[in-house]
Each structure stands twice: as C-alpha cells, then as structure tokens.
Design an enzyme around this catalytic site. Structure first.
Site, short mmCIF file in Angstrom:
data_model
loop_
_atom_site.label_atom_id
_atom_site.label_comp_id
_atom_site.label_asym_id
_atom_site.label_seq_id
_atom_site.Cartn_x
_atom_site.Cartn_y
_atom_site.Cartn_z
CE LYS A 115 -4.35 -1.74 1.81
NZ LYS A 115 -5.44 -1.52 2.75
CE LYS A 197 -6.30 -7.83 -0.10
NZ LYS A 197 -6.78 -7.78 1.24
CE LYS A 200 -13.55 -3.86 2.18
NZ LYS A 200 -12.37 -3.34 2.91
P1 ATP Z 1 -8.71 -2.93 1.01
O1 ATP Z 1 -8.64 -3.40 -0.38
O2 ATP Z 1 -9.39 -1.62 1.17
O3 ATP Z 1 -7.42 -3.02 1.75
P2 ATP Z 1 -9.82 -5.46 1.64
O4 ATP Z 1 -10.78 -5.78 0.56
O5 ATP Z 1 -8.53 -6.13 1.66
O6 ATP Z 1 -9.68 -3.91 1.75
P3 ATP Z 1 -10.27 -5.56 4.49
O7 ATP Z 1 -11.28 -4.67 5.10
O8 ATP Z 1 -8.85 -5.17 4.65
O9 ATP Z 1 -10.61 -5.76 2.96
O10 ATP Z 1 -10.47 -7.03 5.02
C1 ATP Z 1 -11.64 -7.56 5.57
C2 ATP Z 1 -11.52 -9.05 5.68
O11 ATP Z 1 -11.63 -9.65 4.39
C3 ATP Z 1 -10.18 -9.53 6.24
O12 ATP Z 1 -10.41 -10.58 7.14
C4 ATP Z 1 -9.43 -10.00 5.04
O13 ATP Z 1 -8.52 -11.02 5.38
C5 ATP Z 1 -10.54 -10.54 4.16
N1 ATP Z 1 -10.22 -10.46 2.75
C6 ATP Z 1 -9.99 -9.34 2.05
N2 ATP Z 1 -9.77 -9.63 0.76
C7 ATP Z 1 -9.85 -10.97 0.65
C8 ATP Z 1 -9.71 -11.89 -0.44
N3 ATP Z 1 -9.44 -11.46 -1.65
N4 ATP Z 1 -9.88 -13.19 -0.20
C9 ATP Z 1 -10.16 -13.63 1.04
N5 ATP Z 1 -10.30 -12.84 2.10
C10 ATP Z 1 -10.15 -11.52 1.93
#
Ligand code: ATP
Ligand code: LTN
Length: 332
Positions: A115, A197, A200
């Site tokens: 990031k 990965k 969002k």
């Molecule tokens: P950002 O992209 O804004 O960093 P994010 O989509 O990674 O956000 P978080 O809010 O950081 O989401 O994570 C929320 C939960 O979702 C965490 O437990 C994280 O491990 C899980 N998670 C996020 N992305 C994935 C993915 N692609 N596959 C499985 N689990 C995920």
C-alpha cells in the site's frame, strides 16, 4: 477466572463496498461463530482513513457496512457490532502500544509494502502504524480468536509479538490471540489478474464482485474473467491461476470439492464453467441483497444500533485500558 466462552474479535474496513472476497474469505465465518463464542465485530473506519477517503463516501459506506453485516446474519442480540471510532480507547491504546513497537517489525509487513507504494513519496504515518491500531482493537477485548482471511496472518502474528513483549516488559496483561481461518479461508484473487488479491478498493470494477452487484452485472463480470488457453477445468494454481480462482469461488458457493467440479465440467468449455460460477454467486447473494435493501432504508435504526453497541464495547475496552495505563505508569 476461566471464561465461559472464548472471545472472538474481527474487523472490516469501510474502504469500499464489500466483495465476495471479503465475504467468502472472512465475513461468512463470523456468522456461525456467534453460537459458540462471545463475538465482537467492528467496522474499522479508522483503518480506512490510512488511505485517502472522500469524507461523504466514508460516512455512507460506514452505514452500508453495518447494514451488510446485519444482512449476512450478524445478530446484535448475540454479538457486539460497532464502529471502531465510536470507542476512543482504540486510539489511546494504540499510542501506548506504539511506545513498545519497533520500526523494523512494522516495515516488514507486506500490506504496508504494497500500500505504501501506491502513496508515492508522501506515505502516511498512519499507514505504517496500521497493524498497531489493529493490535489495540484485538487486545482491548481479551480476544482469543481472530477470524480473518489469510492475507491478515502476518498482522495477527505481529499482534502476538507486541502483546508478548508487553507482558514480558511489565507483567502478564494481554491475552495472546490466535488467527482463525475456518473452512473457507482461501484468498480469492482478482478476476482480471489472478496474481493479485481481490480487493474492494481496486480501480478496475471488473476485478471484483461486490456484495451489492445486480445479478446481470455479476454474470457479466464472470464472463469477462481472465482464464488461460489450456481449455480444461482442473485445479492447478501455478499454470491455471484464473481457473483455480474460479474453482475456489464455485467451491465456496456450492460446497463442491475440486474433484466434483472437475468431473462436472469434463469436456465442457470455459464459457459453460464461467456461467455456472456466475449463477452460483448470484444464488448466494440474492437473499442477502434482499435483506440488505430493507435494512439500509432505515438509518435511524442503524444509528440506534451503532450507539448501543458502542456503549457495550466501550465498557469492556475501558477495563483493559485502565489496567494498561496503570502498568506503564500513568497516573489515575
Ligand atoms: P482494502 O482493499 O481496502 O485493503 P480489503 O478488501 O482487503 O480492503 P479488508 O477490510 O482489509 O478488505 O479485510 C476484511 C476481511 O476480508 C479480512 O479478514 C481479510 O482477510 C478478508 N479479505 C480481504 N480480501 C480478501 C480476499 N481477496 N480473499 C479472502 N479474504 C479476503
Ligand atoms: N486490518 C483488518 C481489518 C481489521 C481487523 C481488526 C481484523 C481491523 N481491525 C481486528 C481483525 C481484528 C483487515 O482485515 N484488513
């Protein structure tokens, strides 16, 4: 005193609309845990601020996030569901933990490396400190288990290091938490680039499926998903990462094993397979979306719920914070 039930704590950032990566990889596990454990779930709005946000958007997504967690089955009669910034103990404990955290260990976090690259020359101090805030979240509630997706494993390890060090330097204070990945702990990947990965906050909307995407949008996103030229539905993460990712999604939604899926699509093309994955996702999301659409209309209800739950969380957090303040030598 032994606790009657173990404490579970997890959080999710309102940094975008939740994706099926968040749901299938993490949030879905939170629901059945409510029957067995003492569960606390947070909307981590302070974590979301570690990257630039549009204020009005962040506010809106905080309501949406609460409504979505209710829609998937988080029940405030059983669990505490609150917004992180409503409990000031989180920022206070972050400072106290910062005084015992090392630059070296924080710079090794892969999420920080990823990031911070996107922030160019002006990397936010808060982005660097993100895992310490996460440690404060977890440690304030004497958490035993932290259900997260596998991308958060490194952060939970760091929380254990910080807690262990504090206990050693002062005296036993914090419970050391364990990460919990559950059955569907797989990391779902971007539909447009299976080496990244699913996130969002990806700029490319075709890379992810949002929990609120309309059925036709979902079908189209799967139609456009990146595959390969091999042409066979089989689970091979190295040479067919796109197909493996679609198989993970399909398996998560239908409960079928990889072997069953391979058999189901033997001799069929990727077109059929992608269509089936799209339908399986639509089927999982439709009932959640119906409930969500009702909940999001009633803002007053969401406000009430946030207020009541923040009060409950604050009482518990204060207890631990008071202990920490005393141990480090603060007066009162
Ligand atoms: P950002 O992209 O804004 O960093 P994010 O989509 O990674 O956000 P978080 O809010 O950081 O989401 O994570 C929320 C939960 O979702 C965490 O437990 C994280 O491990 C899980 N998670 C996020 N992305 C994935 C993915 N692609 N596959 C499985 N689990 C995920
Ligand atoms: N950083 C987490 C979200 C989060 C979290 C937490 C998860 C904030 N506080 C406490 C577990 C426990 C993430 O999943 N990206």
């Amino acid at each position: 005193m032994e606790k009657a039930k173990k404490t579970v704590y997890s959080g999710i950032q309102p940094s975008g609309t939740f994706t099926i990566g968040n749901y299938l990889g993490a949030m879905r596990n939170w629901v059945p845990m409510q029957d067995q454990y003492d569960c606390i779930y947070a909307i981590a709005d302070l974590h979301a601020l570690t990257v630039p946000q549009v204020p009005a958007e962040l506010r809106k997504r905080t309501y949406e996030s609460v409504a979505m967690l209710l829609a998937i089955g988080i029940d405030p009669q059983k669990s505490i569901l609150y917004v992180q910034s409503h409990v000031p103990a989180h920022t206070e404990l972050t400072w106290l933990l910062n005084c015992n955290a090392y630059m070296g260990e924080l710079s090794r976090m892969t999420q920080y490396k990823d990031k911070s690259e996107r922030q160019g020359k002006n990397i936010r101090v808060a982005l660097f400190d993100y895992p310490v805030l996460m440690a404060a979240d977890i440690l304030l509630y004497e958490t035993d288990l932290v259900p997260v997706g596998d991308d958060q494993k490194q952060h939970v390890e760091l929380v254990r290091d910080l807690a262990g060090r504090f206990n050693q330097n002062y005296s036993p204070t914090f419970v050391l938490p364990e990460p919990y990945f559950g059955e569907s702990g797989t990391r779902l990947m971007s539909l447009q680039d299976p080496s990244r990965k699913m996130s969002k906050s990806d700029e490319n909307q075709n890379a992810y499926v949002s929990m609120t995407d309309q059925p036709q949008v979902i079908r189209n996103k799967f139609k456009r998903a990146i595959t390969d030229s091999i042409g066979k539905v089989q689970y091979d993460k190295t040479s067919q990462p796109g197909i493996a990712n679609l198989m993970d999604i399909y398996s998560s939604c239908t409960g079928r094993s990889y072997e069953e899926i391979e058999k189901e699509f033997e001799g069929k093309g990727y077109g059929d397979f992608k269509m089936a994955v799209g339908e399986a996702v639509v089927e999982v999301l439709e009932p959640i979306q119906q409930t969500y659409n009702e909940l999001i209309k009633d803002k007053a209800n969401l406000d009430n719920l946030m207020k009541e739950n923040a009060q409950k969380a604050a009482v518990r957090a204060q207890k631990v914070l008071r202990k920490v303040r005393r141990k480090v030598g603060l007066v009162g």
